[in-house]
Enzyme design. Structure first.
Site, PDB file in Angstrom:
ATOM      1  N   LYS A  35       0.804  -1.220   0.000  1.00  0.00           N
ATOM      2  CA  LYS A  35       0.000   0.000   0.000  1.00  0.00           C
ATOM      3  C   LYS A  35       0.841   1.275   0.000  1.00  0.00           C
ATOM      4  CE  LYS A  35      -3.748  -2.085   2.763  1.00  0.00           C
ATOM      5  NZ  LYS A  35      -3.158  -3.334   3.233  1.00  0.00           N
ATOM      6  N   HIS A  93      -4.250  -9.148  12.482  1.00  0.00           N
ATOM      7  CA  HIS A  93      -4.732  -7.800  12.759  1.00  0.00           C
ATOM      8  C   HIS A  93      -5.997  -8.008  13.597  1.00  0.00           C
ATOM      9  CE1 HIS A  93      -2.031  -6.638   9.577  1.00  0.00           C
ATOM     10  NE2 HIS A  93      -2.468  -5.389   9.534  1.00  0.00           N
ATOM     11  N   GLU A 118      -8.966  -3.911  15.899  1.00  0.00           N
ATOM     12  CA  GLU A 118      -8.452  -2.601  15.510  1.00  0.00           C
ATOM     13  C   GLU A 118      -9.596  -1.591  15.477  1.00  0.00           C
ATOM     14  OE1 GLU A 118      -5.706  -0.523  12.030  1.00  0.00           O
ATOM     15  OE2 GLU A 118      -6.241  -2.636  11.866  1.00  0.00           O
ATOM     16  N   ASP A 133       3.860   0.053  10.671  1.00  0.00           N
ATOM     17  CA  ASP A 133       2.521  -0.092  10.116  1.00  0.00           C
ATOM     18  C   ASP A 133       2.457   0.598   8.752  1.00  0.00           C
ATOM     19  OD1 ASP A 133      -0.066  -1.024  10.065  1.00  0.00           O
ATOM     20  OD2 ASP A 133      -0.852   0.401  11.494  1.00  0.00           O
ATOM     21  N   ASN A 134       1.427   1.360   8.506  1.00  0.00           N
ATOM     22  CA  ASN A 134       1.248   2.009   7.202  1.00  0.00           C
ATOM     23  C   ASN A 134       2.130   3.247   7.082  1.00  0.00           C
ATOM     24  OD1 ASN A 134      -1.537   0.741   8.101  1.00  0.00           O
ATOM     25  ND2 ASN A 134      -1.452   0.677   5.871  1.00  0.00           N
TER      26      ASN A 134
END
Length: 392
Positions: A55, A198, A201, A298-299
């Protein structure tokens, strides 16, 4: 540059006093206490156990700021429809380059996987893992919504086994949760896979996926093979209840990854007001209970979190400030602990690789306080050149 030398009077992560470090031929030849000081702060290389290379660097393509986790999921799904091999390789390669020059030696990337066949991103990242071997050890973990994984799990698990990956699922308030979690563990046992979830969340106290995962890990005797990321709901559940959960997690041998960047950005987000709840899992309480706690990037610059630069040291600084952590006691959460979880060690020892980070600081607290202090990355006895700036 000569492949031998000495660093004198350094402060060394995890050890009291000052030290002298000699290296030659890419190995540490001597490491002993020093009578000097002022040599800077030295720590091992970094291990980033929770990233999303598929991503990454798509933030500029997002139509708006994500208003919630599920809004971000929908935006990224639309963007993924246009991913190509060149696009994925360019973005993920750029991420690995940034991480390498910030001192990361090991990384695990989750990869969205929604159909029976491996996605293009999995194939591209497997290729990049080979390209980067010897610089960054890259592991891949699938990321499939739990309900979907129950349907296609055997096909997914077989391909992950063949490529040496980790099986993962997104778990959040699913119906028939215990039975579906048991199915994921069935797959892990059948195909000899580790698990990386995950889980929970969000800020709903009824999100209790971690409870089911702990129970199944205990029943299967899979200590050291099950990692839970996020755990935001633990931040708002009853404190006594959470204490019991963390005790059971410790007994089960589960690890916890805390992601302060994207979680603090997405949780309790609402237009025009300051968020009150940040979704930070109780990392201090978890560690005190004996749960191995790790911190990940993470992202990075995508629909979930439009900031970051694959600088795990910067994410560690955020965790220290947000979680009120004593930095010298938590450095293992971005280095040796996740490295061990991935089957490696980054500890600095005589005879080991002369690979480390040297910061122009007195200690870990000084390094946190002065994030612009000069940081030099050493790999096998040689200092890496600075990575030149680049256009977005």
């Amino acid at each position: 540059m000569d492949d031998r030398g000495e660093l004198t009077g350094i402060a060394l992560a995890g050890r009291a006093g000052h030290w002298d470090l000699r290296h030659e031929g890419g190995r540490i030849t001597a490491l002993h206490p020093s009578q000097k000081g002022g040599g800077g702060f030295v720590m091992p290389l970094l291990a980033d156990i929770h990233t999303h290379l598929d991503k990454t660097f798509t933030a500029a393509r997002m139509p708006h700021r994500a208003g919630s986790l599920f809004d971000a999921i929908e935006m990224m799904a639309r963007d993924a429809e246009g991913w190509t091999e060149d696009d994925l390789r360019s973005r993920a390669g750029r991420a690995l380059e940034r991480a390498f020059h910030h001192g990361t030696a090991l990384m695990r990337s989750h990869v969205d996987w929604n159909d029976a066949q491996a996605p293009l991103a999995w194939q591209v990242l497997c290729g990049l893992a080979e390209d980067w071997r010897g610089r960054i050890g890259l592991q891949l973990a699938s990321l499939t919504p739990l309900d979907r994984l129950v349907e296609i799990g055997s096909a997914v698990a077989a391909q992950i086994r063949d490529s040496g990956g980790v099986l993962g699922a997104f778990v959040y308030r699913n119906a028939d949760l215990p039975a579906k979690i048991a199915t994921v563990f069935d797959l892990a046992e059948r195909y000899g896979l580790d698990l990386d979830f995950h889980v929970d969340e969000g800020l709903d106290p009824d999100a209790r996926g971690i409870d089911a995962i702990i129970g199944e890990t205990t029943r299967r005797g899979m200590a050291g093979r099950v990692l839970c990321g996020h755990g935001c709901a633990l931040s708002i559940r009853d404190a006594r209840e959470v204490a019991g959960i963390l005790d059971r997690a410790s007994e089960a041998g589960i690890g916890l990854t805390v992601l302060p960047g994207a979680n603090s950005y997405l949780q309790d987000a609402a237009p025009g007001r300051t968020p009150r709840l940040r979704g930070l899992a109780p990392l201090r309480e978890a560690q005190e209970a004996g749960v191995p706690v790790m911190i990940g990037s993470d992202n990075v610059r995508d629909g979930f979190f439009p900031y970051g630069d694959y600088d795990l040291g910067d994410m560690f600084r955020l965790a220290v400030l947000a979680g009120h952590l004593p930095p010298d006691e938590w450095l293992d959460s971005i280095s040796e602990r996740p490295a061990n979880w991935m089957g490696h060690s980054l500890r600095l020892t005589e005879g080991g690789p002369a690979s480390f980070i040297r910061i122009a600081a007195e200690d870990a607290g000084d390094a946190i306080s002065r994030p612009r202090a000069i940081r030099a990355i050493w790999r096998d006895g040689r200092m890496l050149p600075e990575l030149q700036g680049e256009q977005e």
